[in-house]
Design a protein around this motif. Structure first.
Motif, PDB file in Angstrom:
ATOM      1  N   THR A   1       0.854  -1.187   0.000  1.00 14.92           N
ATOM      2  CA  THR A   1       0.000   0.000   0.000  1.00 14.92           C
ATOM      3  C   THR A   1       0.889   1.236   0.000  1.00 14.92           C
ATOM      4  N   ARG A   2       0.262   2.367  -0.083  1.00 11.01           N
ATOM      5  CA  ARG A   2       1.003   3.617  -0.073  1.00 11.01           C
ATOM      6  C   ARG A   2       1.783   3.788   1.239  1.00 11.01           C
ATOM      7  N   PHE A   3       1.184   3.345   2.351  1.00  4.69           N
ATOM      8  CA  PHE A   3       1.807   3.532   3.653  1.00  4.69           C
ATOM      9  C   PHE A   3       2.653   2.338   4.100  1.00  4.69           C
ATOM     10  N   PHE A   4       2.360   1.155   3.575  1.00  2.00           N
ATOM     11  CA  PHE A   4       3.101  -0.060   3.920  1.00  2.00           C
ATOM     12  C   PHE A   4       3.653  -0.645   2.626  1.00  2.00           C
ATOM     13  N   LYS A   5       4.918  -0.390   2.362  1.00  2.00           N
ATOM     14  CA  LYS A   5       5.534  -0.747   1.072  1.00  2.00           C
ATOM     15  C   LYS A   5       5.758  -2.243   0.897  1.00  2.00           C
ATOM     16  N   ASN A   6       5.839  -2.986   2.013  1.00  2.00           N
ATOM     17  CA  ASN A   6       6.049  -4.423   1.857  1.00  2.00           C
ATOM     18  C   ASN A   6       4.759  -5.112   1.417  1.00  2.00           C
ATOM     19  N   LYS A   7       4.885  -6.130   0.565  1.00  3.99           N
ATOM     20  CA  LYS A   7       3.710  -6.891   0.162  1.00  3.99           C
ATOM     21  C   LYS A   7       3.291  -7.763   1.328  1.00  3.99           C
ATOM     22  N   ALA A   8       2.028  -7.685   1.672  1.00  5.64           N
ATOM     23  CA  ALA A   8       1.489  -8.458   2.786  1.00  5.64           C
ATOM     24  C   ALA A   8       0.020  -8.764   2.502  1.00  5.64           C
ATOM     25  N   LYS A   9      -0.555  -9.602   3.343  1.00  6.81           N
ATOM     26  CA  LYS A   9      -1.962  -9.967   3.190  1.00  6.81           C
ATOM     27  C   LYS A   9      -2.841  -8.819   3.655  1.00  6.81           C
ATOM     28  N   ARG A  10      -3.784  -8.455   2.809  1.00  6.14           N
ATOM     29  CA  ARG A  10      -4.730  -7.363   3.084  1.00  6.14           C
ATOM     30  C   ARG A  10      -6.152  -7.911   2.937  1.00  6.14           C
ATOM     31  N   LEU A  11      -7.118  -7.157   3.405  1.00  8.47           N
ATOM     32  CA  LEU A  11      -8.516  -7.572   3.334  1.00  8.47           C
ATOM     33  C   LEU A  11      -9.326  -6.502   2.608  1.00  8.47           C
ATOM     34  N   PHE A  12     -10.021  -6.906   1.553  1.00  3.99           N
ATOM     35  CA  PHE A  12     -10.933  -6.022   0.822  1.00  3.99           C
ATOM     36  C   PHE A  12     -12.355  -6.515   1.049  1.00  3.99           C
TER      37      PHE A  12
END
Length: 185
Positions: free
Chosen positions: A97-108
Motif C-alpha cells: 500500500t502507499r503507507f506499507f511498502k512491503n507486500k502483505a496480506k490485506r482484506l478487501f
C-alpha cells in the motif's frame, strides 16, 4: 428357477456397485474455496495468473458483474457484515500500500448493489497487526470478521499472550473494520 436366481444376484451386485460408486463420488466432492453463495447467486474468484484475478458475481449461470483484482488472492468469504440483510464479500489479497511498502496480506470488502454490480466498501491495509488469515463469522448479526494475526508482545494488552492469542474480531463500521475484541483460547 436357476436362471432367475442368477439374474437376481447379478442385478443386486450391479446395484451395490452403482450405489458404492455414487456415494464415493459424492463424498469426495470438495467445495471450491474460491466460490461462495452470495445474495441468491455465486461470488467467485476467476484466477487468470498469479497477479491477475477477477471477482465475479453470477446468478442463474449469467455473469452479472466482475471486478478486476491485479493481485494474488489467498481467501474468499462472505456474510452480512453491515446488517442490511444482504451478504458482503470479503477477499484476501497480497499487495503493498502507499503507507506499507512491503507486500502483505490485506482484506478487501465488497457488496452487491441494487443493480447486481460489485462495489467496493473497504480496501484495508491492516487489521490491527499483520494479517495471516481471516474468516467471516456468520453466526452473529451482523457478521464479524475474525483475523488471525501476527502476535507482537508490545502491541497487545497483558491479558493477551502468545499462548492464548487466536486473533482479533472486527465489525464493519462506517469507515472500515472496527476493533471489537481479542479472540483468545
Amino acid at each position: 428357477m436357476l436362471n432367475a436366481k442368477y439374474w437376481e444376484t447379478r442385478i443386486a451386485a450391479s446395484l451395490f456397485i452403482l450405489i458404492t460408486v455414487f456415494l464415493c463420488s459424492c463424498s469426495s466432492h470438495k467445495e471450491d474455496p474460491y466460490e461462495v453463495p452470495c445474495n441468491g447467486g455465486i461470488a467467485k474468484i476467476d484466477h487468470i495468473h498469479d497477479s491477475l484475478n477477477y471477482l465475479k458475481f453470477i446468478r442463474n449461470d449469467s455473469l452479472l458483474s466482475q471486478w478486476r483484482l491485479p493481485y494474488p488472492v489467498y481467501r474468499l468469504d462472505y456474510g452480512d457484515l453491515n446488517g442490511d440483510g444482504k451478504d458482503e464479500i470479503a477477499v484476501g489479497v497480497v499487495k503493498s500500500t502507499r503507507f506499507f511498502k512491503n507486500k502483505a496480506k490485506r482484506l478487501f470488502i465488497y457488496n452487491i448493489d441494487l443493480h447486481n454490480q460489485i462495489r467496493r466498501l473497504w480496501m484495508g491495509s491492516r487489521a490491527g497487526t499483520e494479517i495471516i488469515d481471516f474468516r467471516v463469522e456468520r453466526n452473529s448479526f451482523p457478521a464479524r470478521v475474525i483475523t488471525r494475526n501476527e502476535y507482537y508482545e508490545n502491541v497487545f494488552p497483558d491479558s493477551v499472550n502468545k499462548d492464548n492469542f487466536k486473533g482479533i474480531r472486527f465489525k464493519l463500521g462506517e469507515f472500515g473494520l472496527e476493533f471489537e475484541n481479542y479472540v483468545t483460547k
